[in-house]
Enzyme design. Structure first.
Site, PDB file in Angstrom:
ATOM      1  N   ASP A 133       0.830  -1.141   0.029  1.00 51.87           N
ATOM      2  CA  ASP A 133       0.645  -0.380  -0.441  1.00 51.87           C
ATOM      3  C   ASP A 133       1.262   1.343  -0.226  1.00 51.87           C
ATOM      4  O   ASP A 133       2.106   0.849   0.433  1.00 51.87           O
ATOM      5  CB  ASP A 133      -1.109  -0.437   1.398  1.00 51.87           C
ATOM      6  CG  ASP A 133      -1.454   1.237   0.959  1.00 51.87           C
ATOM      7  OD1 ASP A 133      -2.501   1.817   0.447  1.00 51.87           O
ATOM      8  OD2 ASP A 133      -1.889   1.866   2.450  1.00 51.87           O
ATOM      9  N   ASP A 147      -0.220   4.668   0.511  1.00 50.63           N
ATOM     10  CA  ASP A 147      -0.256   6.029   2.183  1.00 50.63           C
ATOM     11  C   ASP A 147      -0.350   5.405   3.335  1.00 50.63           C
ATOM     12  O   ASP A 147      -1.256   4.046   3.641  1.00 50.63           O
ATOM     13  CB  ASP A 147      -1.891   6.715   1.322  1.00 50.63           C
ATOM     14  CG  ASP A 147      -1.161   7.822   0.632  1.00 50.63           C
ATOM     15  OD1 ASP A 147      -0.591   7.210  -0.139  1.00 50.63           O
ATOM     16  OD2 ASP A 147      -2.170   8.104   0.040  1.00 50.63           O
TER      17      ASP A 147
END
Length: 188
Positions: free
Chosen positions: A8, A10
């Site tokens: 991922d 953020d």
């Protein structure tokens, strides 16, 4: 086919300031570049798979996402690390930008971005790891049969999910797991 790391963005590599659509909002999480460099050094491909509904919501455009990714890549390169593939999903069913206002299999926890990464990088998703800080990341891991490392202070959000406070803390464990599995397969 080889295992890979699906990260991922953020909350995993950079601080989640909410809809990070400009370079001036990028703040790296301590130890993330070094963790990515450790995957690179081990020969494990690294892909970023990130939902970017800010595009559908009209908060920023595709060019802004590309600029943020170029900035991340440049910073990582200065630290001896690299991302092999950036994949993102600009779609959201509640979007206000008509071209991006829809459902998509690419939106995590859907498997679309992971499948694209697997095709581009020659990954065996069942031997890969998904690392992220949201339930959607764990859902992605489940949808593709991958292992999951959940980042954050919450308890583990389910079975077969390993919790860690950060990517830096998760990386040595993941590398040990990948090495042990490779040794098992080599002995078979």
């Amino acid at each position: 086919m080889r295992p890979g790391i699906l990260l991922d963005r953020d909350g995993t590599i950079i601080v989640d300031h909410g809809y990070v659509g400009s370079v001036d909002r990028v703040e790296f999480i301590d130890g993330a570049p070094e963790a990515i460099a450790s995957f690179n050094a081990a020969g494990v491909p690294v892909a970023v798979v990130t939902n970017q509904s800010g595009v559908a919501r009209g908060l920023y455009g595709l060019d802004d996402v590309d600029q943020v990714h170029a900035h991340i890549a440049a910073h990582l390169a200065s630290r001896g690390a690299r991302i092999d593939l950036f994949a993102y999903c600009p779609y959201h069913p509640d979007g206000v930008v008509q071209a991006f206002s829809r459902t998509s299999e690419d939106r995590k926890p859907g498997p679309g971005m992971a499948r694209a990464a697997a095709a581009a990088l020659g990954l065996d998703l069942s031997r890969s790891w998904v690392v992220g800080d949201r339930p959607e990341d764990v859902g992605l891991a489940k949808s593709i049969g991958a292992s999951a490392a959940y980042l954050g202070s919450d308890a583990s959000p389910g079975p077969s999910v390993w919790p860690f406070p950060s990517l830096a803390a998760a990386a040595p464990f993941i590398l040990r797991q990948l090495s042990a599995r490779a040794m098992e397969q080599g002995a078979a």
